[in-house]
Design an enzyme around this catalytic site. Structure first.
Site, PDB file in Angstrom:
ATOM      1  N   ASP A  49       1.056  -1.282   0.147  1.00  0.00           N
ATOM      2  CA  ASP A  49       0.079  -0.031  -0.043  1.00  0.00           C
ATOM      3  C   ASP A  49       0.820   1.323  -0.042  1.00  0.00           C
ATOM      4  O   ASP A  49       0.396   2.377  -0.250  1.00  0.00           O
ATOM      5  CB  ASP A  49      -0.898  -0.075   1.272  1.00  0.00           C
ATOM      6  CG  ASP A  49      -0.204  -0.144   2.553  1.00  0.00           C
ATOM      7  OD1 ASP A  49       0.707  -0.074   2.787  1.00  0.00           O
ATOM      8  OD2 ASP A  49      -1.216   0.263   3.469  1.00  0.00           O
ATOM      9  N   SER A  50       2.090   1.022   0.045  1.00  0.00           N
ATOM     10  CA  SER A  50       3.115   2.172  -0.236  1.00  0.00           C
ATOM     11  C   SER A  50       2.909   2.765  -1.566  1.00  0.00           C
ATOM     12  O   SER A  50       3.245   3.923  -1.737  1.00  0.00           O
ATOM     13  CB  SER A  50       4.680   1.827   0.038  1.00  0.00           C
ATOM     14  OG  SER A  50       4.744   0.575  -0.743  1.00  0.00           O
ATOM     15  N   ASP A  88      -0.928  -6.062  -0.287  1.00  0.00           N
ATOM     16  CA  ASP A  88      -1.473  -5.541   0.886  1.00  0.00           C
ATOM     17  C   ASP A  88      -3.024  -5.167   1.140  1.00  0.00           C
ATOM     18  O   ASP A  88      -3.428  -4.603   0.029  1.00  0.00           O
ATOM     19  CB  ASP A  88      -0.886  -4.081   1.136  1.00  0.00           C
ATOM     20  CG  ASP A  88       0.389  -4.034   2.103  1.00  0.00           C
ATOM     21  OD1 ASP A  88       0.345  -5.072   3.092  1.00  0.00           O
ATOM     22  OD2 ASP A  88       1.421  -3.138   2.033  1.00  0.00           O
ATOM     23  N   LYS A 118      -1.307  -9.576   2.827  1.00  0.00           N
ATOM     24  CA  LYS A 118      -0.750  -8.983   4.006  1.00  0.00           C
ATOM     25  C   LYS A 118      -1.526  -7.964   5.057  1.00  0.00           C
ATOM     26  O   LYS A 118      -2.086  -7.254   4.214  1.00  0.00           O
ATOM     27  CB  LYS A 118       0.599  -8.185   3.780  1.00  0.00           C
ATOM     28  CG  LYS A 118       1.407  -7.719   4.863  1.00  0.00           C
ATOM     29  CD  LYS A 118       2.914  -7.292   4.542  1.00  0.00           C
ATOM     30  CE  LYS A 118       3.048  -5.894   3.922  1.00  0.00           C
ATOM     31  NZ  LYS A 118       2.352  -4.703   4.578  1.00  0.00           N
ATOM     32  N   GLU A 120      -1.364  -5.526   8.574  1.00  0.00           N
ATOM     33  CA  GLU A 120      -0.609  -5.121   9.575  1.00  0.00           C
ATOM     34  C   GLU A 120      -1.206  -5.205  10.931  1.00  0.00           C
ATOM     35  O   GLU A 120      -2.446  -5.200  10.864  1.00  0.00           O
ATOM     36  CB  GLU A 120      -0.666  -3.525   9.271  1.00  0.00           C
ATOM     37  CG  GLU A 120       0.053  -2.959   8.087  1.00  0.00           C
ATOM     38  CD  GLU A 120       0.381  -1.623   7.877  1.00  0.00           C
ATOM     39  OE1 GLU A 120       0.335  -0.762   8.864  1.00  0.00           O
ATOM     40  OE2 GLU A 120       0.931  -1.222   6.836  1.00  0.00           O
ATOM     41  N   GLU A 186       9.211  -4.378  10.823  1.00  0.00           N
ATOM     42  CA  GLU A 186       9.587  -3.074  10.140  1.00  0.00           C
ATOM     43  C   GLU A 186      10.097  -2.321  11.354  1.00  0.00           C
ATOM     44  O   GLU A 186       9.618  -1.864  12.633  1.00  0.00           O
ATOM     45  CB  GLU A 186       8.401  -2.172   9.544  1.00  0.00           C
ATOM     46  CG  GLU A 186       8.744  -0.820   8.953  1.00  0.00           C
ATOM     47  CD  GLU A 186       8.021  -0.605   7.906  1.00  0.00           C
ATOM     48  OE1 GLU A 186       6.962  -1.007   7.306  1.00  0.00           O
ATOM     49  OE2 GLU A 186       8.089   0.698   7.542  1.00  0.00           O
TER      50      GLU A 186
HETATM   51  O1  KIV Z   1       3.614  -1.084   1.821  1.00  0.00           O
HETATM   52  C1  KIV Z   1       4.633  -1.433   1.753  1.00  0.00           C
HETATM   53  O2  KIV Z   1       5.346  -1.373   0.777  1.00  0.00           O
HETATM   54  C2  KIV Z   1       5.263  -2.419   2.877  1.00  0.00           C
HETATM   55  C3  KIV Z   1       6.449  -2.925   2.891  1.00  0.00           C
HETATM   56  C4  KIV Z   1       7.439  -1.749   2.895  1.00  0.00           C
HETATM   57  C5  KIV Z   1       6.714  -3.709   3.893  1.00  0.00           C
HETATM   58  O3  KIV Z   1       4.447  -2.738   3.628  1.00  0.00           O
END
Ligand code: KIV
Length: 279
Positions: A49-50, A88, A118, A120, A186
């Site tokens: 989600d970055s 994510d 994924k 969090e 992280e």
């Molecule tokens: O969103 C993302 O890119 C991440 C990674 C940095 C682990 O969660």
């Protein structure tokens, strides 16, 4: 071909089986061309989600939507053959209840072809991870600095210092016991990352968490020098593509202004004899 030389795509059980073995290589990707570039080198490709901050210029990941993750997930899928693809779950798409998480994770997997999602969080999402994994949705956990909780943390601060270490250890343990096949650690101190890696039965994937982890992940635009808004201290830049692109664009701009581009090589130069030959 996977990064490990196999002829099929890696699966969540393949990744889980790498605990304590050769380090897992992971990167993010958000587009087909970048997915094609990283596929042959990586075990895991995360559609993180970055993407909200890196490609869409958002100030945090909080504004990222399920639709964005699905769109980028589909694009990445088209570029992957060997690496395991994980998507994510964005903020607000899984926290309400295990059934909300199942509905949205199933949609993401069906639409994108991702093999896993994924989430969090640690102890607070353990019940949800148990619910998803019992229903055929492989989950990667993410503890320590969880960027979706940036407001609760008061910034992108290192987590797990001093007595706070116990909290992060409990989170990683809860995620592993709930059935996650791997967990991202992280921005936590090296000693804590080492302890967690020794104590949990699943691979730990570090980002700002030292080489004590079972694998590493970076945001691809960070390590290529393409994302300039800020630079986390744990990122190593393996290239300066941002500066290279800036120099290339500046060269193009001055050549256009000086009428040096297009040159003869880039022009269809047949000489028309009369106007009627042109039209
Ligand atoms: O969103 C993302 O890119 C991440 C990674 C940095 C682990 O969660």
């Amino acid at each position: 071909m996977s990064a490990t030389g196999g002829s099929r795509a890696l699966t969540p059980p393949d990744i889980a089986a790498r605990k304590g073995k050769a380090p897992l290589v992971c990167l993010t990707a958000y587009t087909t061309p970048v997915a094609k570039l990283v596929d042959g080198h990586c075990d895991v490709v995360l559609v993180g989600d970055s993407v909200g901050m890196v490609l869409h210029g958002m100030p945090s990941t909080l504004g990222v939507t399920l639709e964005m993750m699905i769109l980028h997930g589909k694009a990445v899928r088209r570029g992957l053959h060997g690496a395991l693809m994980i998507v994510d779950m964005p903020f607000g798409s899984y926290e309400e209840s295990p059934t909300q998480a199942f509905r949205n994770a199933a949609l993401v997997m069906a639409e994108t072809g991702a093999a896993a999602v994924k989430l969090e969080g640690g102890e607070c999402v353990a019940e949800t991870i148990r619910f998803l994994t019992a229903r055929g949705i492989p989950v990667m956990g993410h503890v320590g600095l969880t960027p979706q909780a940036v407001n609760a943390f008061g910034g992108y601060r290192i987590q797990g210092r001093g007595e706070d270490a116990e909290r992060i250890l409990r989170d990683a343990t809860a995620v592993a016991e709930a059935g996650a096949f791997a967990v991202v650690l992280e921005k936590i101190p090296e000693a804590l990352a080492r302890l967690i890696t020794e104590q949990v039965t699943i691979p730990t994937i570090g980002i700002g968490a030292s080489s004590a982890c079972d694998g590493q992940i970076l945001v691809v635009d960070d390590m290529l020098g393409l994302f300039g808004a800020f630079r986390p201290s744990f990122v190593k830049r393996y290239a300066e593509l941002g500066s290279a692109a800036d120099a290339a664009i500046a060269a193009y701009a001055s050549e256009v202004r000086e009428r040096r581009f297009p040159a003869l090589d880039h022009v269809f130069g047949d000489e028309p004899r009369t106007v009627s030959e042109v039209i």
